[in-house]
Design a protein around this motif. Sequence first.
Motif, PDB file in Angstrom:
ATOM      1  N   ASP A  37      53.958   6.030 -17.591  1.00  0.00           N
ATOM      2  CA  ASP A  37      53.413   4.754 -18.046  1.00  0.00           C
ATOM      3  C   ASP A  37      54.150   4.291 -19.292  1.00  0.00           C
ATOM      4  OD1 ASP A  37      51.324   5.368 -20.593  1.00  0.00           O
ATOM      5  OD2 ASP A  37      51.920   7.073 -19.359  1.00  0.00           O
ATOM      6  N   ALA A  38      53.801   3.093 -19.770  1.00  0.00           N
ATOM      7  CA  ALA A  38      54.498   2.489 -20.911  1.00  0.00           C
ATOM      8  C   ALA A  38      54.342   3.285 -22.200  1.00  0.00           C
ATOM      9  CB  ALA A  38      54.009   1.062 -21.127  1.00  0.00           C
ATOM     10  N   ASP A  61      57.627   2.049 -23.908  1.00  0.00           N
ATOM     11  CA  ASP A  61      58.392   1.208 -22.972  1.00  0.00           C
ATOM     12  C   ASP A  61      59.753   1.792 -22.607  1.00  0.00           C
ATOM     13  OD1 ASP A  61      56.508  -0.657 -22.401  1.00  0.00           O
ATOM     14  OD2 ASP A  61      57.250  -2.188 -23.768  1.00  0.00           O
ATOM     15  N   THR A  93      44.242   0.193 -20.589  1.00  0.00           N
ATOM     16  CA  THR A  93      44.472  -1.081 -21.279  1.00  0.00           C
ATOM     17  C   THR A  93      44.060  -0.880 -22.724  1.00  0.00           C
ATOM     18  OG1 THR A  93      43.964  -2.311 -19.265  1.00  0.00           O
ATOM     19  CG2 THR A  93      43.937  -3.551 -21.331  1.00  0.00           C
ATOM     20  N   ASN A 163      61.807  -6.358 -20.146  1.00  0.00           N
ATOM     21  CA  ASN A 163      60.338  -6.374 -20.122  1.00  0.00           C
ATOM     22  C   ASN A 163      59.832  -7.765 -19.726  1.00  0.00           C
ATOM     23  OD1 ASN A 163      57.831  -5.219 -20.372  1.00  0.00           O
ATOM     24  ND2 ASN A 163      57.720  -5.410 -22.597  1.00  0.00           N
ATOM     25  N   ASP A 165      57.589  -8.447 -17.375  1.00  0.00           N
ATOM     26  CA  ASP A 165      56.137  -8.396 -17.161  1.00  0.00           C
ATOM     27  C   ASP A 165      55.637  -9.533 -16.258  1.00  0.00           C
ATOM     28  OD1 ASP A 165      55.546  -6.075 -18.509  1.00  0.00           O
ATOM     29  OD2 ASP A 165      55.167  -7.055 -20.417  1.00  0.00           O
ATOM     30  N   ASP A 190      57.593   0.861 -16.753  1.00  0.00           N
ATOM     31  CA  ASP A 190      56.432   0.104 -17.215  1.00  0.00           C
ATOM     32  C   ASP A 190      55.512  -0.284 -16.061  1.00  0.00           C
ATOM     33  OD1 ASP A 190      54.712  -1.240 -18.960  1.00  0.00           O
ATOM     34  OD2 ASP A 190      55.919  -3.073 -18.970  1.00  0.00           O
ATOM     35  N   HIS A 192      52.470  -1.268 -13.833  1.00  0.00           N
ATOM     36  CA  HIS A 192      51.227  -2.008 -13.998  1.00  0.00           C
ATOM     37  C   HIS A 192      50.458  -2.006 -12.684  1.00  0.00           C
ATOM     38  CE1 HIS A 192      53.129  -4.648 -17.412  1.00  0.00           C
ATOM     39  NE2 HIS A 192      52.882  -3.400 -17.795  1.00  0.00           N
ATOM     40  N   GLN A 195      47.755  -7.312 -13.676  1.00  0.00           N
ATOM     41  CA  GLN A 195      47.992  -8.066 -14.909  1.00  0.00           C
ATOM     42  C   GLN A 195      47.825  -9.544 -14.631  1.00  0.00           C
ATOM     43  OE1 GLN A 195      51.929  -7.723 -17.168  1.00  0.00           O
ATOM     44  NE2 GLN A 195      51.699  -9.935 -16.878  1.00  0.00           N
ATOM     45  N   GLU A 199      50.009 -11.662 -19.921  1.00  0.00           N
ATOM     46  CA  GLU A 199      49.626 -10.378 -20.529  1.00  0.00           C
ATOM     47  C   GLU A 199      49.183 -10.579 -21.985  1.00  0.00           C
ATOM     48  OE1 GLU A 199      51.389  -5.821 -20.460  1.00  0.00           O
ATOM     49  OE2 GLU A 199      52.627  -7.419 -21.281  1.00  0.00           O
ATOM     50  N   THR A 203      48.841  -5.571 -23.261  1.00  0.00           N
ATOM     51  CA  THR A 203      48.885  -4.505 -22.263  1.00  0.00           C
ATOM     52  C   THR A 203      48.217  -4.992 -20.985  1.00  0.00           C
ATOM     53  OG1 THR A 203      46.822  -3.530 -23.105  1.00  0.00           O
ATOM     54  CG2 THR A 203      48.885  -2.623 -23.951  1.00  0.00           C
ATOM     55  N   GLU A 206      48.048  -0.357 -17.507  1.00  0.00           N
ATOM     56  CA  GLU A 206      49.252   0.468 -17.563  1.00  0.00           C
ATOM     57  C   GLU A 206      49.015   1.749 -16.769  1.00  0.00           C
ATOM     58  OE1 GLU A 206      51.775  -0.886 -19.210  1.00  0.00           O
ATOM     59  OE2 GLU A 206      50.651  -2.511 -20.172  1.00  0.00           O
TER      60      GLU A 206
END
Length: 317
Positions: A37-38, A61, A93, A163, A165, A190, A192, A195, A199, A203, A206
């Motif tokens: 995870d991040a 990250d 989160t 990143n 996202d 990263d 998810h 989300q 975001e 977060t 994650e």
Amino acid sequence: MSIHSVKRIQSHLAWDNSIPPAIRIKSGESVSFDCLDASNGQITAISTTSAISSLIFAQLDQVNGPVYIERAEPGDTLQVEVLDIETADWGWTALIPGFGLLADEFTEQALKVWSLDKAGWYAWFDAAKTIRIPLRPFAGEMGVAPGKTGAFSTIPPYNTGGNIDTKHLTVGSTLFLPIEVPGALFSIGDGHAAQGDGEVCGTAIETPMKVTVRLTVRKDKSYVKSPQFTTAAKSSQAVDEEYYCTTGIDSDMREATRSAVRHMIEFLGVEYKLSSVDAYMLCSVAGDLRLHEVVDMPNYVVGIMIPKSIFVNSPTR
């Protein structure tokens, strides 16, 4: 085609074209990545809020890779097809002091650990209040090495990805990235489980993940100057609709938005032979602007999404 793998320990904490590749592959081959995870494993399924205060921020990250793709040269485009994603059965989160759109208003740390029902594809936000979140997993970090010399943080998004996202990059979607160095040097991470666009607190849900992508060098999409993508059917709010999206990435949100629209105008001109005037008008009547990422400073990611269904006889590539 061969399927290659990148292990969990084959990770790095900066976008840097001097990092040796973890593996080398041919264009069109698939790679499976095993990603933490991040938090880089600093938060676990049994963590409490106190874990936030002990985070080592320099370890956040991380991304797995890089992958060197044969025949990839500066000026080419890397096509990244998301084939499969498997999350862990838990996620987290957090409110991390100093992070998020309202960091000045929410200054206390907080942590929520989720149980992910992968069979039902949901997670309870609050079972008592019957608030349930559908799981739509994706990788928050996908990018290639920049052409500039030096190490660049994995926290912000860049024109070469990173990143970004962007919640629409689920299984079945395809991402296009501009290549700036030989071999492209693609990395991912990263994970998810879900989300919202933007975001906003900094977060998502994650989670560790295993993700498989197919990496193909494209010599015919030189107009890609920042991340562009096609969504998978049923991945967006409009069920069964698919979109093509161009993005703009800039430290100024207005300039990011302007770049996204310019990139769509260029895409429509190349792929559908529209004049710039016609393409600009089409953006206004059919394009949806989205704030994909607004918290990973200094850059914002703004996208404009065009529904593929409007192109009746010419599917978007």
